[in-house]
Motif scaffolding. Structure first.
Motif, PDB file in Angstrom:
ATOM      1  N   ILE A 206       0.839  -1.188   0.000  1.00 43.96           N
ATOM      2  CA  ILE A 206       0.000   0.000   0.000  1.00 43.96           C
ATOM      3  C   ILE A 206       0.878   1.243   0.000  1.00 43.96           C
ATOM      4  CG2 ILE A 206      -1.746   1.288   1.277  1.00 43.96           C
ATOM      5  CD1 ILE A 206      -2.723  -1.512   2.245  1.00 43.96           C
ATOM      6  N   ASN A 208       1.902   5.198   0.457  1.00 46.28           N
ATOM      7  CA  ASN A 208       1.638   6.233   1.452  1.00 46.28           C
ATOM      8  C   ASN A 208       1.474   7.576   0.764  1.00 46.28           C
ATOM      9  OD1 ASN A 208       1.884   4.473   3.501  1.00 46.28           O
ATOM     10  ND2 ASN A 208       3.792   5.285   4.301  1.00 46.28           N
ATOM     11  N   ALA A 304      -2.171   3.001   4.708  1.00 45.82           N
ATOM     12  CA  ALA A 304      -1.346   3.473   5.831  1.00 45.82           C
ATOM     13  C   ALA A 304      -1.623   4.927   6.197  1.00 45.82           C
ATOM     14  CB  ALA A 304       0.129   3.309   5.467  1.00 45.82           C
ATOM     15  N   LYS A 610       3.987  13.804  -2.629  1.00 49.94           N
ATOM     16  CA  LYS A 610       4.661  12.521  -2.764  1.00 49.94           C
ATOM     17  C   LYS A 610       3.672  11.506  -3.333  1.00 49.94           C
ATOM     18  CE  LYS A 610       6.722   8.855  -0.003  1.00 49.94           C
ATOM     19  NZ  LYS A 610       6.744   8.329   1.353  1.00 49.94           N
TER      20      LYS A 610
END
Ligand SMILES: *[C@@H]1O[C@H](CO)[C@@H](O)[C@H](O)[C@H]1NC(C)=O
Ligand SMILES: *[C@@H]1O[C@H](CO)[C@@H](O)[C@H](O)[C@H]1NC(C)=O
Ligand SMILES: *[C@@H]1O[C@H](CO)[C@@H](O)[C@H](O)[C@H]1NC(C)=O
Ligand SMILES: *[C@@H]1O[C@H](CO)[C@@H](O)[C@H](O)[C@H]1NC(C)=O
Ligand SMILES: [Cu+2]
Length: 612
Positions: A206, A208, A304, A610
């Motif tokens: 997963i 982030n 997350a 990000k």
């Protein structure tokens, strides 16, 4: 003209200040316990077997909520804080409105009509224990070579059914009133029914995201250009309220969705025989999606970067129960493209541009007996709201003598999914309540039909045909139910009092999912209960007390209106659905249509710090 301008100016946008309070906040644990005390101290407190079936927020009238939202200072106000409560005691159902400000019962009505309030988990639990001390059942289990300590009776079947026995429990008397043992069929094998994933193995990788654009204050959520209120309700589960989007061109927030939530689910099974005919669940009304909400598992149910919210629900004794981490909220990047273009027509250069699509997801999971419903509200910077319904979990199954499909000559109403196990055909209908207030309360429902047109004048065009848009404003509720099919129709909620600079009515378009409608006959009893499932879309006049059913035939042009949309699945089980079903996806979208002056993404570029 001036009147409508004044009204619109008064009902500004949904905006946010730093106050934690919001009049649509769900009842918290202090408030639920206060309600319990108010009722226990009243004359109802003396009723035998007093049971709390539902304790919900009685929401203030919309006009007061909008006034509060548009006020510059959003502190606690004198808006009444009230609760709608359903209790049962002395064999009667009592509907109450309890006022928390004055510690009093404001109204009290004894319900004498058909039906029964939602079952409490206490009742389901007690009912499930009854057979284990019922002599006929105990003897039969021993005769079948079973160890009673390993038999579980659940009002929904589990993954390993014992065919041929059904019991009816009178929940008021908490007694078994009917016991039917029809036939003996071999017990299905237990092997291969364990669906847990091997320990220590991550289920998925997963990514982030940083959540830099997300803030949550109490139940108020701000993300990107959106502001919304997220609450948790025992019956509906997630409720999205007062969702607005910031329009950079006009430098203000604009209203879209006043309230949206699941209103009902209908899951009729297609086995008409004595043990199965009654399996036609209406899970939201009978059990409650909120009460069936599960604590979310980080990295499986939510990624997350998710943030979590707790829920509070009154137990059967009226005491507040905490449901930890029932809602998760997270930014998601799926690798999708929000928009892109490569321009090759500029001489001498190639201009390539675009943006990733990063969305905000609000999620819960309701585990209603055997099935798990993953319910998503996804907000996009483009103004689109995408609603997802994802089904997984364990099928409803029955034991059978068959082990190979070739042996079956009778109708078994389903598919052989394992030795001696038939999974029964059924439907799922998840109906959404969507109180859209597109740029204000006065909205109309538009059906735009795409119709083939013939070219009659050969001097105009060598073409024979094309299609054109026939726009119809729906005047009354009776014409506002839609059975989607092959005929292309655009369904829009528009604000007839507001236009873009170019003169188009501002609106939102429903992008439906796969159209599914009930195949049951109109006179079938479960269909009478869920008559609305014959049409995927209904539009009705707004009425605060109508959140769980439709009715009447009122005018709906330029009024405060509500759209009801049903996501449906016809489920013909297959072997891959056993022992646990891979998730199947459904849903719909609400997409701006002439709401913005132009693509809003260009004035609100994604500030993704990000991605992975
Ligand atoms: C619940 O809400 C009331 C009223 O806003 C507040 O006074 C109380 O402190 C809250 N309780 C909890 C446990 O948050
Ligand atoms: C029944 O199962 C329980 C728990 O698995 C076990 O302790 C008990 O010995 C079993 N009884 C019989 C008669 O097999
Ligand atoms: C994601 O964030 C969590 C919590 O901040 C961290 O434990 C994990 O290592 C991160 N994973 C990746 C792939 O960056
Ligand atoms: C609102 O709905 C309730 C319940 O259906 C009904 O009794 C009431 O008359 C309705 N109010 C209006 C203004 O239509
Ligand atoms: Cu199914």
């Amino acid at each position: 003209m001036s009147i409508s301008f004044l009204v619109l100016a008064f009902f500004l946008q949904y905006c946010f200040t730093s106050s934690l309070y919001h009049p649509l906040d769900p009842l918290n644990s202090t408030e639920i316990n206060q309600i319990k005390l108010i009722i226990q101290k009243s004359k109802l407190g003396g009723l035998p077997d007093l049971t709390f079936h539902s304790v919900d927020l009685e929401e203030p009238d919309k006009r007061y909520v909008l006034k509060w939202l548009s006020a510059s200072k959003q502190g606690k106000t004198n808006l009444p804080r009230q609760s709608k409560v359903v209790v049962r005691g002395g064999g009667e159902t009592h509907e109450l409105v309890v006022d928390l400000g004055t510690d009093s019962i404001k109204s009290h009505h004894i319900y004498t009509g058909h039906g029964y309030p939602p079952l409490t988990f206490n009742e389901l639990f007690k009912a499930s224990k009854l057979p284990l001390s019922y002599p006929k059942f105990k003897n039969e289990m021993i005769r079948r070579g079973l160890n009673l300590s390993e038999v579980s009776c659940i009002p929904f079947t589990v993954g390993w059914p014992i065919g041929g026995i059904s019991m009816l429990v009178d929940v008021d008397k908490m007694k078994i009133t009917v016991y039917i043992d029809t036939r003996r069929v071999p017990l299905p094998k237990a092997e291969g029914t364990d669906f847990r994933s091997p320990k220590g193995k991550p289920d998925s990788i997963i990514c982030n995201l940083t959540n830099t654009r997300l803030t949550i204050e109490g139940h108020k959520v701000k993300w990107g250009n959106w502001v919304l209120h997220v609450s948790f309700d025992a019956r509906a589960g997630i409720i999205i309220s007062t969702a607005s989007i910031f329009d950079a061109k006009f430098n203000k927030f604009r209203r879209i969705l006043y309230r949206g939530h699941v209103s009902e689910t209908f899951v009729p099974y297609m086995d008409p025989t004595s043990e199965w005919y009654f399996k036609t669940f209406m899970d939201v009304g009978e059990f409650g999606f909120g009460r069936a909400a599960d604590t979310l598992q980080p990295m499986i149910d939510c990624p997350a970067n998710a943030k979590y919210m707790d829920g509070y629900v009154a137990g059967a004794d009226g005491q507040a129960q905490q449901f930890p981490n029932v809602i998760c909220i997270f930014e998601r990047y799926d690798g999708n493209v929000a928009w892109r273009h490569t321009e090759i027509n500029v001489p001498g250069k190639v201009i390539r541009s675009g943006e990733p699509e990063i969305n905000l997801v609000v999620r819960m999971v309701a585990t209603v007996g055997n099935y798990d419903y993953v319910l998503d509200w996804e907000f996009k910077n483009s103004g689109t709201i995408k609603v997802g319904v994802h089904l997984t979990g364990i099928l409803e199954m029955k034991a059978t003598s068959y082990t190979i499909n070739d042996q079956i000559t009778e109708n078994v109403y389903g598919t052989l999914v394992a030795d001696n196990v038939v999974a029964v055909n059924h439907d799922h209908y998840v109906t959404y309540y969507l109180d859209l207030d597109v740029d204000g309360n006065g909205n109309s429902f538009i059906k735009s039909k795409l119709q083939t047109a013939r070219v009659t004048n050969i001097n105009v065009s060598p073409r024979k045909s094309y299609w054109m848009v026939i726009r119809e404003t729906v005047k009354r509720e009776a014409e506002a139910r839609v059975r989607l099919g092959l005929k292309p129709t655009e369904l829009l909620i528009v604000n007839p009092n507001k236009k873009t600079k170019l003169g188009n009515h501002v609106g939102y378009r429903l992008i439906p999912g796969q159209p599914v409608a009930s195949l049951l006959s109109d006179d079938d009893y479960p269909q009478i209960r869920a008559a609305y499932t014959k049409y995927q879309v209904w539009v009705t006049a707004y009425n605060k007390s109508e959140r769980w059913a439709g009715g009447l035939n009122r005018q709906i042009e330029n009024r405060d209106i509500v759209m009801w949309y049903t996501v449906g699945f016809h489920h013909v089980p297959c072997q891959e659905d056993f022992p646990v079903m891979p998730t199947i996806h459904g849903g719909f979208e609400l997409r701006p249509a002439n709401f913005f002056e132009s693509n809003p993404l260009l004035s609100q570029p994604q500030k993704c710090t990000k991605t992975c």
